[in-house]
Design a protein around this motif. Structure first.
Motif, PDB file in Angstrom:
ATOM      1  N   ASP A   3       1.043  -1.520   0.129  1.00  8.01           N
ATOM      2  CA  ASP A   3       0.173   0.119   0.665  1.00  8.01           C
ATOM      3  C   ASP A   3       0.646   1.369  -0.559  1.00  8.01           C
ATOM      4  N   GLN A   4       2.126   1.276   0.780  1.00  8.91           N
ATOM      5  CA  GLN A   4       2.629   2.265   0.397  1.00  8.91           C
ATOM      6  C   GLN A   4       3.456   2.679  -0.481  1.00  8.91           C
ATOM      7  N   MET A   5       3.681   1.169  -1.617  1.00  4.93           N
ATOM      8  CA  MET A   5       4.429   1.505  -2.790  1.00  4.93           C
ATOM      9  C   MET A   5       3.804   2.005  -3.529  1.00  4.93           C
ATOM     10  N   LYS A   6       1.901   1.741  -3.279  1.00  2.00           N
ATOM     11  CA  LYS A   6       1.374   1.991  -4.821  1.00  2.00           C
ATOM     12  C   LYS A   6       1.315   3.315  -4.305  1.00  2.00           C
ATOM     13  N   GLN A   7       1.989   4.694  -2.445  1.00  2.00           N
ATOM     14  CA  GLN A   7       1.496   5.690  -2.535  1.00  2.00           C
ATOM     15  C   GLN A   7       2.791   6.266  -2.813  1.00  2.00           C
ATOM     16  N   GLY A   8       3.809   5.767  -2.909  1.00  2.00           N
ATOM     17  CA  GLY A   8       4.908   6.967  -3.199  1.00  2.00           C
ATOM     18  C   GLY A   8       5.372   6.443  -4.425  1.00  2.00           C
ATOM     19  N   GLN A  41      20.482   4.206  -4.274  1.00  2.00           N
ATOM     20  CA  GLN A  41      19.264   5.275  -4.871  1.00  2.00           C
ATOM     21  C   GLN A  41      18.314   4.766  -4.813  1.00  2.00           C
ATOM     22  N   PRO A  42      17.390   5.316  -4.278  1.00  2.00           N
ATOM     23  CA  PRO A  42      16.176   4.697  -3.947  1.00  2.00           C
ATOM     24  C   PRO A  42      15.356   4.273  -5.548  1.00  2.00           C
ATOM     25  N   ILE A  43      14.600   3.240  -5.489  1.00  2.00           N
ATOM     26  CA  ILE A  43      13.902   2.381  -7.148  1.00  2.00           C
ATOM     27  C   ILE A  43      13.274   3.298  -7.656  1.00  2.00           C
ATOM     28  N   ALA A  44      12.829   3.813  -8.517  1.00  2.00           N
ATOM     29  CA  ALA A  44      11.856   4.349  -8.889  1.00  2.00           C
ATOM     30  C   ALA A  44      10.507   3.841  -9.291  1.00  2.00           C
ATOM     31  N   LEU A  45       9.159   3.750  -8.540  1.00  2.00           N
ATOM     32  CA  LEU A  45       7.936   3.278  -9.014  1.00  2.00           C
ATOM     33  C   LEU A  45       7.324   4.227 -10.029  1.00  2.00           C
ATOM     34  N   ASP A  46       7.496   3.738 -11.355  1.00  2.99           N
ATOM     35  CA  ASP A  46       7.031   4.236 -12.540  1.00  2.99           C
ATOM     36  C   ASP A  46       5.590   3.886 -12.536  1.00  2.99           C
ATOM     37  N   GLN A  47       4.508   4.707 -13.808  1.00  7.02           N
ATOM     38  CA  GLN A  47       3.537   4.745 -14.215  1.00  7.02           C
ATOM     39  C   GLN A  47       3.838   2.433 -14.611  1.00  7.02           C
ATOM     40  N   SER A  48       5.040   1.735 -15.198  1.00  8.88           N
ATOM     41  CA  SER A  48       5.960   0.478 -15.679  1.00  8.88           C
ATOM     42  C   SER A  48       5.062   0.035 -14.196  1.00  8.88           C
ATOM     43  N   PHE A  49       5.159   0.071 -12.849  1.00  8.03           N
ATOM     44  CA  PHE A  49       5.296  -0.901 -11.471  1.00  8.03           C
ATOM     45  C   PHE A  49       3.593  -0.529 -11.627  1.00  8.03           C
ATOM     46  N   HIS A  50       2.804   0.843 -11.928  1.00  6.60           N
ATOM     47  CA  HIS A  50       1.425   0.436 -11.326  1.00  6.60           C
ATOM     48  C   HIS A  50       0.678  -0.577 -12.883  1.00  6.60           C
ATOM     49  N   THR A  51       1.191  -0.316 -13.479  1.00  2.64           N
ATOM     50  CA  THR A  51       0.806  -1.412 -14.583  1.00  2.64           C
ATOM     51  C   THR A  51       0.447  -3.119 -14.172  1.00  2.64           C
ATOM     52  N   ALA A  52       1.781  -3.514 -13.856  1.00  4.10           N
ATOM     53  CA  ALA A  52       2.612  -4.466 -13.948  1.00  4.10           C
ATOM     54  C   ALA A  52       1.100  -5.047 -12.228  1.00  4.10           C
ATOM     55  N   LEU A  53       0.762  -4.070 -11.777  1.00  2.04           N
ATOM     56  CA  LEU A  53       0.141  -4.451 -10.189  1.00  2.04           C
ATOM     57  C   LEU A  53      -1.392  -4.564 -11.170  1.00  2.04           C
ATOM     58  N   ALA A  55      -2.020  -5.468 -14.094  1.00  2.00           N
ATOM     59  CA  ALA A  55      -1.649  -7.409 -14.994  1.00  2.00           C
ATOM     60  C   ALA A  55      -1.940  -7.556 -13.909  1.00  2.00           C
ATOM     61  N   CYS A  56      -1.374  -7.537 -12.565  1.00  2.46           N
ATOM     62  CA  CYS A  56      -1.941  -8.828 -11.786  1.00  2.46           C
ATOM     63  C   CYS A  56      -2.812  -8.962 -10.559  1.00  2.46           C
ATOM     64  N   GLY A  57      -3.761  -8.094 -10.819  1.00  3.98           N
ATOM     65  CA  GLY A  57      -5.094  -8.071 -10.601  1.00  3.98           C
ATOM     66  C   GLY A  57      -5.579  -7.435  -9.186  1.00  3.98           C
ATOM     67  N   ILE A  58      -4.010  -6.471  -8.999  1.00  2.28           N
ATOM     68  CA  ILE A  58      -3.434  -5.784  -7.892  1.00  2.28           C
ATOM     69  C   ILE A  58      -4.216  -4.389  -7.771  1.00  2.28           C
TER      70      ILE A  58
END
Length: 58
Positions: A3-8, A41-53, A55-58
């Motif tokens: 949940d924190q990753m989705k918001q960050g 350095q922090p890993i970027a959580l860009d649109q590809s992260f949200h697209t993957a979630l 695709a997994c139904g998350i």
């Protein structure tokens, strides 16, 4: 954590082998992230992260 990753927008976490000192960061813990100029350095959580979630139904 998810949940924190989705918001960050970035991710940086500690990695350590299992031990009896759960929850207490130690000097031997490794910071995990993208290595840039020899530092984590922090890993970027860009649109590809949200697209993957999605695709997994998350």
């Amino acid at each position: 954590m998810l949940d924190q990753m989705k918001q960050g927008s970035t991710l940086l976490f500690r990695q350590e082998l299992p031990s009896g000192n759960i929850g207490i960061p130690r000097v031997t813990a490794n910071m995990v992230g993208e290595v840039s100029n020899g530092k984590s350095q922090p890993i970027a959580l860009d649109q590809s992260f949200h697209t993957a979630l999605a695709a997994c139904g998350i």
